[in-house]
Design a protein around this motif. Structure first.
Motif, PDB file in Angstrom:
ATOM      1  N   HIS A 173       0.812  -1.224   0.000  1.00 40.59           N
ATOM      2  CA  HIS A 173       0.000   0.000   0.000  1.00 40.59           C
ATOM      3  C   HIS A 173       0.846   1.274   0.000  1.00 40.59           C
ATOM      4  CE1 HIS A 173      -3.114  -2.903   1.098  1.00 40.59           C
ATOM      5  NE2 HIS A 173      -4.016  -1.993   0.814  1.00 40.59           N
ATOM      6  N   LEU A 174       2.165   1.134   0.055  1.00 48.47           N
ATOM      7  CA  LEU A 174       3.009   2.327   0.100  1.00 48.47           C
ATOM      8  C   LEU A 174       3.012   3.093  -1.223  1.00 48.47           C
ATOM      9  CD1 LEU A 174       6.081   1.071   2.181  1.00 48.47           C
ATOM     10  CD2 LEU A 174       4.210   2.578   2.916  1.00 48.47           C
ATOM     11  N   GLY A 175       2.613   2.433  -2.306  1.00 47.74           N
ATOM     12  CA  GLY A 175       2.520   3.116  -3.589  1.00 47.74           C
ATOM     13  C   GLY A 175       1.209   3.848  -3.796  1.00 47.74           C
ATOM     14  N   ASN A 176       0.287   3.752  -2.845  1.00 46.99           N
ATOM     15  CA  ASN A 176      -1.002   4.438  -2.970  1.00 46.99           C
ATOM     16  C   ASN A 176      -0.847   5.940  -2.768  1.00 46.99           C
ATOM     17  OD1 ASN A 176      -1.834   1.787  -3.060  1.00 46.99           O
ATOM     18  ND2 ASN A 176      -3.477   2.027  -1.579  1.00 46.99           N
ATOM     19  N   PRO A 177      -1.773   6.736  -3.294  1.00 52.36           N
ATOM     20  CA  PRO A 177      -1.710   8.189  -3.074  1.00 52.36           C
ATOM     21  C   PRO A 177      -1.682   8.533  -1.587  1.00 52.36           C
ATOM     22  CG  PRO A 177      -3.350   7.648  -4.743  1.00 52.36           C
ATOM     23  CD  PRO A 177      -2.910   6.342  -4.155  1.00 52.36           C
ATOM     24  N   HIS A 178      -0.872   9.518  -1.235  1.00 50.86           N
ATOM     25  CA  HIS A 178      -0.767  10.057   0.132  1.00 50.86           C
ATOM     26  C   HIS A 178      -0.213   9.054   1.139  1.00 50.86           C
ATOM     27  CE1 HIS A 178      -3.204  13.284  -1.490  1.00 50.86           C
ATOM     28  NE2 HIS A 178      -4.176  12.433  -1.776  1.00 50.86           N
ATOM     29  N   ALA A 179       0.373   7.948   0.665  1.00 49.17           N
ATOM     30  CA  ALA A 179       0.886   6.939   1.586  1.00 49.17           C
ATOM     31  C   ALA A 179       2.128   7.438   2.306  1.00 49.17           C
ATOM     32  CB  ALA A 179       1.193   5.646   0.840  1.00 49.17           C
ATOM     33  N   THR A 180       2.272   7.032   3.562  1.00 52.40           N
ATOM     34  CA  THR A 180       3.456   7.310   4.375  1.00 52.40           C
ATOM     35  C   THR A 180       3.888   5.992   5.012  1.00 52.40           C
ATOM     36  OG1 THR A 180       2.153   7.746   6.358  1.00 52.40           O
ATOM     37  CG2 THR A 180       2.606   9.631   4.902  1.00 52.40           C
ATOM     38  N   LEU A 181       5.054   6.006   5.633  1.00 51.40           N
ATOM     39  CA  LEU A 181       5.493   4.803   6.334  1.00 51.40           C
ATOM     40  C   LEU A 181       4.525   4.434   7.459  1.00 51.40           C
ATOM     41  CD1 LEU A 181       9.374   5.304   6.569  1.00 51.40           C
ATOM     42  CD2 LEU A 181       8.124   3.626   5.186  1.00 51.40           C
ATOM     43  N   PHE A 182       3.981   5.454   8.110  1.00 48.59           N
ATOM     44  CA  PHE A 182       3.013   5.166   9.170  1.00 48.59           C
ATOM     45  C   PHE A 182       1.740   4.545   8.593  1.00 48.59           C
ATOM     46  CE2 PHE A 182      -0.409   6.097  12.158  1.00 48.59           C
ATOM     47  CZ  PHE A 182       0.146   5.619  13.342  1.00 48.59           C
ATOM     48  N   ALA A 183       1.326   5.020   7.414  1.00 43.84           N
ATOM     49  CA  ALA A 183       0.156   4.436   6.759  1.00 43.84           C
ATOM     50  C   ALA A 183       0.402   2.964   6.437  1.00 43.84           C
ATOM     51  CB  ALA A 183      -0.186   5.204   5.485  1.00 43.84           C
ATOM     52  N   GLY A 184       1.601   2.652   5.943  1.00 42.50           N
ATOM     53  CA  GLY A 184       1.935   1.260   5.657  1.00 42.50           C
ATOM     54  C   GLY A 184       1.925   0.411   6.914  1.00 42.50           C
ATOM     55  N   LEU A 185       2.466   0.960   8.015  1.00 41.80           N
ATOM     56  CA  LEU A 185       2.450   0.243   9.290  1.00 41.80           C
ATOM     57  C   LEU A 185       1.021   0.020   9.774  1.00 41.80           C
ATOM     58  CD1 LEU A 185       3.841  -0.873  11.849  1.00 41.80           C
ATOM     59  CD2 LEU A 185       3.873   1.471  12.732  1.00 41.80           C
ATOM     60  N   ALA A 186       0.193   1.065   9.642  1.00 42.35           N
ATOM     61  CA  ALA A 186      -1.196   0.949  10.086  1.00 42.35           C
ATOM     62  C   ALA A 186      -1.934  -0.134   9.305  1.00 42.35           C
ATOM     63  CB  ALA A 186      -1.901   2.298   9.929  1.00 42.35           C
ATOM     64  N   ILE A 187      -1.762  -0.154   7.981  1.00 42.11           N
ATOM     65  CA  ILE A 187      -2.410  -1.175   7.154  1.00 42.11           C
ATOM     66  C   ILE A 187      -1.900  -2.566   7.538  1.00 42.11           C
ATOM     67  CG2 ILE A 187      -2.571  -2.098   4.806  1.00 42.11           C
ATOM     68  CD1 ILE A 187      -4.367   0.244   5.114  1.00 42.11           C
ATOM     69  N   ALA A 188      -0.602  -2.664   7.810  1.00 45.88           N
ATOM     70  CA  ALA A 188      -0.022  -3.951   8.199  1.00 45.88           C
ATOM     71  C   ALA A 188      -0.690  -4.500   9.455  1.00 45.88           C
ATOM     72  CB  ALA A 188       1.485  -3.814   8.419  1.00 45.88           C
TER      73      ALA A 188
END
Length: 291
Positions: A179-194
């Motif tokens: 999901h890190l390639g999605n618009p507005h993604a951040t490392l925290f967003a990737g961690l949250a999705i994980a």
């Protein structure tokens, strides 16, 4: 009285996955083959898009992609591993598991949204419904295809190769990274999705041994987020629906998720993380069992 039938997942012990030297490497190779074969099968229905009337194209293509993913996985596992595809078995209790997953996804995102609105991070208004084809797409296509790929393929075969706890962790990290390639993604967003999806849905799969509850949860979470509340799904543009959940001026990126949407919020991480941790505790013995 109806009850959920809880069982450990079938990891596979025949044909390509029979015990042998370097069986972990064979499991990884089979995982990669399945992963890309299912993706290839799922892309085939999109070739029909020019032939489908425009008003129905998105819903029909999404349904065909979901069906192609299920059929391809079933055929590859049935003939490649030489076993009943228990993770897609409908009886006993498949419908109940699907309903439980749908209910869980609806409730968990609704709780998240209510907290975010109560904290003043979002405003929420309801209106006449819009955007049904897009809602169907992000719910059904993502719910079915991603659960097949990340839980039935990646998690199951990492479990076969390295054990349950490693499989939960590695498959969750992969899901977040994708999901890190999605618009507005951040490392925290990737961690949250994980955590929210990777760990929670992996735990749901480990609990039931089948995909139906995880598919239902994933689809309902996306539908509730995108159509009922009208919030961005995984950084995408709002898809319409019966609600509009908009960031309030001065909202905290950490608390709200910023442009990525509520899934990247600390609130969603805590709410879904607690649910995932509770289910992991329930399945801890299953995860520790020898593969």
């Amino acid at each position: 009285m109806l009850k959920l039938v809880l069982r450990p997942p079938t990891l596979g012990h025949s044909r390509v996955l029979k015990p042998r030297r370097f069986d972990w490497a064979i499991a990884l190779a089979w995982m990669l083959l399945l992963f890309f074969a299912v993706i290839l099968a799922a892309t085939l229905p999109t070739l029909l898009k020019p032939l489908v009337p425009k008003g129905n194209a998105r819903i029909l293509i999404s349904a065909l992609v979901a069906a192609a993913s299920l059929l391809a996985y079933w055929a590859l596992v049935h003939f490649g591993e030489g076993r009943p595809v228990d993770e897609l078995a409908w009886r006993p209790g498949g419908g109940l598991e699907l309903a439980a997953g749908l209910t869980g996804g609806l409730l968990l995102f609704s709780i998240t949204a209510a907290i975010l609105v109560a904290l003043g991070q979002y405003s929420l208004v309801f209106h006449a419904p819009t955007g049904s084809p897009a809602a169907f797409d992000v719910s059904v296509r993502a719910g079915v295809m991603e659960e097949i790929l990340l839980r039935a393929v990646v998690l199951r075969l990492l479990w076969r190769a390295f054990g349950g706890w490693w499989a939960i962790g590695l498959s969750a990290l992969l899901f977040g990274a994708l999901h890190l390639g999605n618009p507005h993604a951040t490392l925290f967003a990737g961690l949250a999705i994980a955590v929210e999806a990777g760990v929670l849905l992996g735990a749901v799969y480990a609990l039931t041994g089948r995909l139906w509850a995880a598919i239902g949860f994933h689809a309902a979470w996306n539908f509730t987020q995108g159509w009922i509340f009208g919030a961005p799904v995984s950084g995408g543009e709002p898809i319409g629906g019966i609600g509009t959940m908009a960031l309030t001026p001065g909202a905290s990126d950490l608390l709200s998720g910023g442009g990525f949407g509520p899934e990247a919020s600390l609130v969603a991480l805590i709410v879904a993380g607690r649910a995932g941790a509770a289910i992991l505790w329930r399945v801890r013995d299953t995860l520790q069992a020898k593969r």
